[in-house]
Design a protein around this motif. Structure first.
Motif, PDB file in Angstrom:
ATOM      1  N   PHE A 114      -3.803  -3.461   1.601  1.00 28.28           N
ATOM      2  CA  PHE A 114      -3.659  -4.248   0.368  1.00 28.28           C
ATOM      3  C   PHE A 114      -2.641  -3.599  -0.571  1.00 28.28           C
ATOM      4  N   ASP A 115      -1.934  -4.456  -1.309  1.00 24.31           N
ATOM      5  CA  ASP A 115      -1.004  -3.994  -2.332  1.00 24.31           C
ATOM      6  C   ASP A 115      -1.681  -3.804  -3.686  1.00 24.31           C
ATOM      7  N   ARG A 116      -2.712  -4.594  -3.931  1.00 24.45           N
ATOM      8  CA  ARG A 116      -3.461  -4.521  -5.183  1.00 24.45           C
ATOM      9  C   ARG A 116      -4.954  -4.696  -4.887  1.00 24.45           C
ATOM     10  N   VAL A 117      -5.772  -3.947  -5.599  1.00 23.93           N
ATOM     11  CA  VAL A 117      -7.218  -4.173  -5.625  1.00 23.93           C
ATOM     12  C   VAL A 117      -7.603  -4.389  -7.079  1.00 23.93           C
ATOM     13  N   VAL A 141      -7.749   1.692   1.633  1.00 26.14           N
ATOM     14  CA  VAL A 141      -7.221   0.375   2.027  1.00 26.14           C
ATOM     15  C   VAL A 141      -5.962  -0.015   1.249  1.00 26.14           C
ATOM     16  N   LEU A 142      -5.659   0.695   0.160  1.00 32.31           N
ATOM     17  CA  LEU A 142      -4.423   0.418  -0.564  1.00 32.31           C
ATOM     18  C   LEU A 142      -3.228   1.021   0.168  1.00 32.31           C
ATOM     19  N   LYS A 143      -2.123   0.299   0.142  1.00 28.42           N
ATOM     20  CA  LYS A 143      -0.873   0.822   0.678  1.00 28.42           C
ATOM     21  C   LYS A 143      -0.306   1.868  -0.281  1.00 28.42           C
ATOM     22  N   PRO A 144       0.525   2.779   0.199  1.00 23.91           N
ATOM     23  CA  PRO A 144       1.220   3.686  -0.721  1.00 23.91           C
ATOM     24  C   PRO A 144       1.998   2.867  -1.757  1.00 23.91           C
ATOM     25  N   GLY A 145       1.839   3.229  -3.014  1.00 23.24           N
ATOM     26  CA  GLY A 145       2.434   2.451  -4.086  1.00 23.24           C
ATOM     27  C   GLY A 145       1.525   1.347  -4.597  1.00 23.24           C
ATOM     28  N   ARG A 214      -6.097   1.112 -15.153  1.00 25.45           N
ATOM     29  CA  ARG A 214      -5.082   1.016 -14.106  1.00 25.45           C
ATOM     30  C   ARG A 214      -4.936   2.369 -13.435  1.00 25.45           C
ATOM     31  N   ALA A 215      -4.752   2.361 -12.110  1.00 25.42           N
ATOM     32  CA  ALA A 215      -4.530   3.593 -11.346  1.00 25.42           C
ATOM     33  C   ALA A 215      -3.645   3.275 -10.162  1.00 25.42           C
ATOM     34  N   ARG A 216      -2.874   4.256  -9.700  1.00 23.62           N
ATOM     35  CA  ARG A 216      -1.900   4.022  -8.641  1.00 23.62           C
ATOM     36  C   ARG A 216      -2.083   5.012  -7.490  1.00 23.62           C
ATOM     37  N   LYS A 217      -1.924   4.509  -6.274  1.00 28.75           N
ATOM     38  CA  LYS A 217      -1.876   5.349  -5.098  1.00 28.75           C
ATOM     39  C   LYS A 217      -0.409   5.603  -4.798  1.00 28.75           C
ATOM     40  N   THR A 218       0.052   6.803  -5.027  1.00 32.95           N
ATOM     41  CA  THR A 218       1.490   7.066  -4.904  1.00 32.95           C
ATOM     42  C   THR A 218       1.908   7.373  -3.476  1.00 32.95           C
ATOM     43  N   LYS A 219       0.977   7.867  -2.657  1.00 36.03           N
ATOM     44  CA  LYS A 219       1.341   8.182  -1.277  1.00 36.03           C
ATOM     45  C   LYS A 219       0.123   8.164  -0.380  1.00 36.03           C
TER      46      LYS A 219
END
Length: 219
Positions: A114-117, A141-145, A214-219
């Protein structure tokens, strides 16, 4: 280990209250306003795969699809009763979404899918252990970025909001809501591996302070 930690609890604690969930949010919390804000905040792009975690009756799921018709939108919930309501709403609107049954802390999806959750009013139902497990699953399950966007109860900004939140705590449990009162969700996001974690806004409601994160998966 708590033998009941994985037991599913309906959104309003009791099954017989489930039909009241949509009207309650609509008339007491300005549901569409904060959910529209959450969708705008998510910055969903064409072709993105989006998961509505704990989708309930799919109000947010359908809003995402209506706002971003070229996105692939999936809703997941553990409650069969609300999923039936969600499916009926989807049929009525004619919007094509996927609705899956599953638990937030055991997501039935592959890594980096997924790109967004997005999630609305879910985390305060979870024990600390299941919050941690859920965030690890979301990160997986989130993609990097990819990004996590959450609307849930936050730290009360004044005494009135703290008193108002007592009603939610009496209904949903003091143990599961303690992290919300202390404003600990951003810290838990960071511990799960997310970066750029922040509270982006907050709203005064009849039941306490509603916060957006908001939070981000960077890698």
């Amino acid at each position: 280990m708590d033998k009941n930690r994985n037991q599913y609890i309906p959104a309003l604690k009791y099954d017989w209250l489930t039909p009241l969930y949509d009207p309650l949010l609509k008339w007491t919390m300005g549901e569409f306003a904060f959910k529209r804000q959450l969708v705008r905040q998510a910055g969903i792009e064409k072709g993105n795969r989006v998961l509505d975690l704990g989708c309930g009756t799919a109000t947010l799921t359908l809003l995402i699809k209506k706002t971003h018709p070229e996105a692939k939108v999936v809703g997941l919930d553990g409650d069969l009763k609300v999923l039936e309501i969600a499916k009926a709403k989807a049929v009525k609107t004619g919007l094509k979404i996927a609705l899956d049954r599953g638990m937030a802390f055991e997501l039935p999806y592959p890594d980096n899918s997924f790109d967004r959750v997005l999630s609305s009013l879910v985390f305060h139902h979870l024990t600390r252990d299941n919050k941690v497990r859920t965030l690890k699953e979301v990160f997986r399950v989130l993609k990097p970025g990819g990004e996590l966007h959450v609307a849930d109860w936050g730290k009360p900004q004044n005494t009135l909001m703290r008193v108002a939140f007592l009603l939610v705590q009496m209904l949903d449990g003091f143990n599961t809501t303690a992290d919300s009162v202390k404003g600990l969700l951003p810290e838990l996001f960071s511990q799960a591996g997310f970066e750029d974690t922040q509270q982006t806004d907050r709203h005064i409601t009849l039941f306490g302070t509603l916060a957006l994160y908001r939070a981000r998966k960077t890698k």
